[in-house]
Design a protein around this motif. Structure first.
Motif, PDB file in Angstrom:
ATOM      1  N   ILE A  52       1.080  -1.255   0.197  1.00 13.36           N
ATOM      2  CA  ILE A  52       0.160   0.150   0.151  1.00 13.36           C
ATOM      3  C   ILE A  52       0.891   1.321   0.128  1.00 13.36           C
ATOM      4  N   ALA A  53       0.650   2.053  -1.101  1.00 13.73           N
ATOM      5  CA  ALA A  53       1.492   3.296  -0.973  1.00 13.73           C
ATOM      6  C   ALA A  53       0.886   4.461  -0.102  1.00 13.73           C
ATOM      7  N   VAL A  54       1.573   4.936   0.543  1.00 11.83           N
ATOM      8  CA  VAL A  54       1.145   5.940   1.451  1.00 11.83           C
ATOM      9  C   VAL A  54       2.034   7.326   1.370  1.00 11.83           C
ATOM     10  N   PRO A  55       1.324   8.606   1.584  1.00  5.93           N
ATOM     11  CA  PRO A  55       2.103   9.619   1.541  1.00  5.93           C
ATOM     12  C   PRO A  55       2.939  10.122   2.665  1.00  5.93           C
ATOM     13  N   ASP A  56       2.330   9.440   3.768  1.00  4.53           N
ATOM     14  CA  ASP A  56       3.189   9.687   5.115  1.00  4.53           C
ATOM     15  C   ASP A  56       3.207   8.374   6.024  1.00  4.53           C
ATOM     16  N   LEU A  57       4.230   7.763   6.110  1.00  5.38           N
ATOM     17  CA  LEU A  57       4.570   6.434   6.532  1.00  5.38           C
ATOM     18  C   LEU A  57       4.113   6.596   8.068  1.00  5.38           C
ATOM     19  N   GLU A  58       4.467   7.515   8.921  1.00  3.43           N
ATOM     20  CA  GLU A  58       4.119   7.566  10.163  1.00  3.43           C
ATOM     21  C   GLU A  58       2.720   7.635  10.559  1.00  3.43           C
ATOM     22  N   VAL A  59       1.935   8.355   9.808  1.00  4.73           N
ATOM     23  CA  VAL A  59       0.553   8.522   9.813  1.00  4.73           C
ATOM     24  C   VAL A  59      -0.116   7.071   9.546  1.00  4.73           C
ATOM     25  N   ALA A  60       0.419   6.294   8.592  1.00  4.27           N
ATOM     26  CA  ALA A  60      -0.221   4.995   8.250  1.00  4.27           C
ATOM     27  C   ALA A  60       0.167   3.979   9.375  1.00  4.27           C
ATOM     28  N   MET A  61       1.286   4.018   9.750  1.00  5.02           N
ATOM     29  CA  MET A  61       1.592   3.032  10.875  1.00  5.02           C
ATOM     30  C   MET A  61       0.915   3.131  12.092  1.00  5.02           C
ATOM     31  N   LYS A  62       0.527   4.446  12.232  1.00  2.53           N
ATOM     32  CA  LYS A  62      -0.041   4.905  13.508  1.00  2.53           C
ATOM     33  C   LYS A  62      -1.844   4.317  13.252  1.00  2.53           C
ATOM     34  N   PHE A  63      -2.329   4.606  11.903  1.00  5.47           N
ATOM     35  CA  PHE A  63      -3.526   4.368  11.630  1.00  5.47           C
ATOM     36  C   PHE A  63      -3.794   2.749  11.805  1.00  5.47           C
ATOM     37  N   TYR A  64      -3.025   1.973  11.048  1.00  5.96           N
ATOM     38  CA  TYR A  64      -3.184   0.461  11.385  1.00  5.96           C
ATOM     39  C   TYR A  64      -2.952  -0.024  12.707  1.00  5.96           C
ATOM     40  N   GLY A  65      -1.958   0.593  13.249  1.00  8.06           N
ATOM     41  CA  GLY A  65      -1.810   0.027  14.858  1.00  8.06           C
ATOM     42  C   GLY A  65      -2.689   0.486  15.608  1.00  8.06           C
ATOM     43  N   GLU A  66      -3.427   1.793  15.524  1.00  9.00           N
ATOM     44  CA  GLU A  66      -4.360   2.257  16.482  1.00  9.00           C
ATOM     45  C   GLU A  66      -5.962   1.691  16.222  1.00  9.00           C
ATOM     46  N   LYS A  67      -6.252   1.779  14.727  1.00 16.93           N
ATOM     47  CA  LYS A  67      -7.703   1.408  14.709  1.00 16.93           C
ATOM     48  C   LYS A  67      -7.685  -0.122  14.340  1.00 16.93           C
ATOM     49  N   PHE A  68      -6.854  -0.695  13.961  1.00 17.29           N
ATOM     50  CA  PHE A  68      -6.991  -2.289  13.766  1.00 17.29           C
ATOM     51  C   PHE A  68      -6.325  -3.123  14.901  1.00 17.29           C
ATOM     52  N   GLY A  69      -5.388  -2.421  15.797  1.00 17.67           N
ATOM     53  CA  GLY A  69      -4.559  -3.302  16.769  1.00 17.67           C
ATOM     54  C   GLY A  69      -3.619  -4.125  15.990  1.00 17.67           C
ATOM     55  N   CYS A  70      -3.037  -3.819  15.132  1.00 21.43           N
ATOM     56  CA  CYS A  70      -2.139  -4.822  14.264  1.00 21.43           C
ATOM     57  C   CYS A  70      -0.583  -4.277  14.932  1.00 21.43           C
ATOM     58  N   GLU A  71       0.011  -5.451  14.827  1.00 16.00           N
ATOM     59  CA  GLU A  71       1.606  -5.266  15.239  1.00 16.00           C
ATOM     60  C   GLU A  71       2.302  -4.597  14.144  1.00 16.00           C
ATOM     61  N   ILE A  72       3.044  -3.638  14.006  1.00 17.91           N
ATOM     62  CA  ILE A  72       3.689  -2.860  13.023  1.00 17.91           C
ATOM     63  C   ILE A  72       5.309  -3.096  13.562  1.00 17.91           C
ATOM     64  N   SER A  73       5.966  -3.130  12.113  1.00 18.08           N
ATOM     65  CA  SER A  73       7.400  -3.278  12.307  1.00 18.08           C
ATOM     66  C   SER A  73       7.866  -1.882  12.412  1.00 18.08           C
ATOM     67  N   LYS A  74       9.181  -1.810  12.621  1.00 18.00           N
ATOM     68  CA  LYS A  74       9.875  -0.746  12.670  1.00 18.00           C
ATOM     69  C   LYS A  74       9.991   0.042  11.328  1.00 18.00           C
ATOM     70  N   PRO A  75      10.102   1.239  10.933  1.00 12.29           N
ATOM     71  CA  PRO A  75      10.276   1.386   9.566  1.00 12.29           C
ATOM     72  C   PRO A  75      11.658   1.372   9.248  1.00 12.29           C
ATOM     73  N   PHE A  76      11.722   1.166   7.796  1.00 12.50           N
ATOM     74  CA  PHE A  76      13.015   0.751   7.389  1.00 12.50           C
ATOM     75  C   PHE A  76      13.213   1.389   5.823  1.00 12.50           C
ATOM     76  N   ILE A  77      14.356   1.585   5.657  1.00 12.22           N
ATOM     77  CA  ILE A  77      14.636   2.428   4.222  1.00 12.22           C
ATOM     78  C   ILE A  77      15.163   1.231   3.078  1.00 12.22           C
ATOM     79  N   VAL A  78      14.354   1.111   1.872  1.00  8.81           N
ATOM     80  CA  VAL A  78      14.900   0.185   0.841  1.00  8.81           C
ATOM     81  C   VAL A  78      15.521   1.283  -0.146  1.00  8.81           C
ATOM     82  N   GLY A  79      16.972   1.304   0.035  1.00  7.25           N
ATOM     83  CA  GLY A  79      17.805   2.227  -0.689  1.00  7.25           C
ATOM     84  C   GLY A  79      17.761   2.080  -2.255  1.00  7.25           C
ATOM     85  N   THR A  80      17.708   0.773  -2.618  1.00 14.98           N
ATOM     86  CA  THR A  80      17.589   0.517  -4.101  1.00 14.98           C
ATOM     87  C   THR A  80      16.273   0.938  -4.851  1.00 14.98           C
TER      88      THR A  80
END
Lengths: 144, 144
Positions: free
Chosen positions: A22-50
């Motif tokens: 899922i493409a999102v304009p703001d990763l932190e907002v999306a992580m918070k959304f799935y964590g808070e609204k659905f109670g899902c476990e979320i990984s730490k953010p990471f960079i895929v440089g390639t």
């Protein structure tokens, strides 16, 4: 015997579902959304440089979501977000036992691979490739 | 105790991934594609009269794809295919233990449900609802 024959006939033998990206304009907002609204476990953010993206996984038990935020204009996600500023579903990823054999199978079946013949490398070093959505009924499909 | 408190805080407690729905202009072509190219087991096609669509499942072991073809102009899929004539990924479906409680939770969390307050009914009689994609980061999410 039956399985061998069947696998021989199937260009890309899929053994499971890996993720929806899922493409999102703001990763932190999306992580918070799935964590808070659905109670899902979320990984730490990471960079895929390639690929010039920042990502995080949303774990759903039997499968996961992959949240992707573009880093700069060079990212393949940037154009998608220009068309879908709020974000949206970008691709699905299916699992195969042997990515190299599946890539060969895709080519032989006339399913073009994005990015040329060489396999791409995921952030954990795994081989992967994408197929041209014009060859896969409009759905961008990653094979991993 | 911890779980109870956690569930109490989460409006829509998700326990798993159910399916990705893919809109297609021709169901038989799509069934053949997923069966032949990926070796997937495919259900028989069936009609969901309440939504004016024909559907088939692609079984992937841990999850499934839902192929959807519109029946006539009245289908919610028709407009999607006008914008994406080849087809494409339409929505994702997440599982909860109690759809009614999740629907109530969605409303309280300010996530609008499509189609009003009443729960929709799936083709197997199961309760379900969709949330407005403007409230869910551009992704159409079904809860089942």
């Amino acid at each position: 015997m039956v399985n061998t024959e069947q696998n021989g006939d199937v260009p890309i033998p899929v053994i499971g579902f890996d993720h929806v990206a899922i493409a999102v304009p703001d990763l932190e907002v999306a992580m918070k959304f799935y964590g808070e609204k659905f109670g899902c476990e979320i990984s730490k953010p990471f960079i895929v440089g390639t690929q010039n993206i920042r990502m995080a996984y949303v774990y759903l038990g039997n499968a996961k979501l992959e949240l992707m935020e573009p880093m700069g204009e060079g990212s393949p996600i940037s154009k998608f977000l220009e068309r879908n500023p709020q974000g949206g579903i970008h691709h699905i990823c299916l699992k195969v036992p042997d990515v190299e054999a599946a890539a060969e199978g895709a080519s032989q079946a006339g399913l073009r691979r994005l990015g040329g013949d060489k396999l791409a490398e995921g952030h954990e070093g795994q081989d992967l490739f994408f197929m041209h959505p014009k060859d896969t009924l409009g759905t961008l499909i990653e094979i991993e």
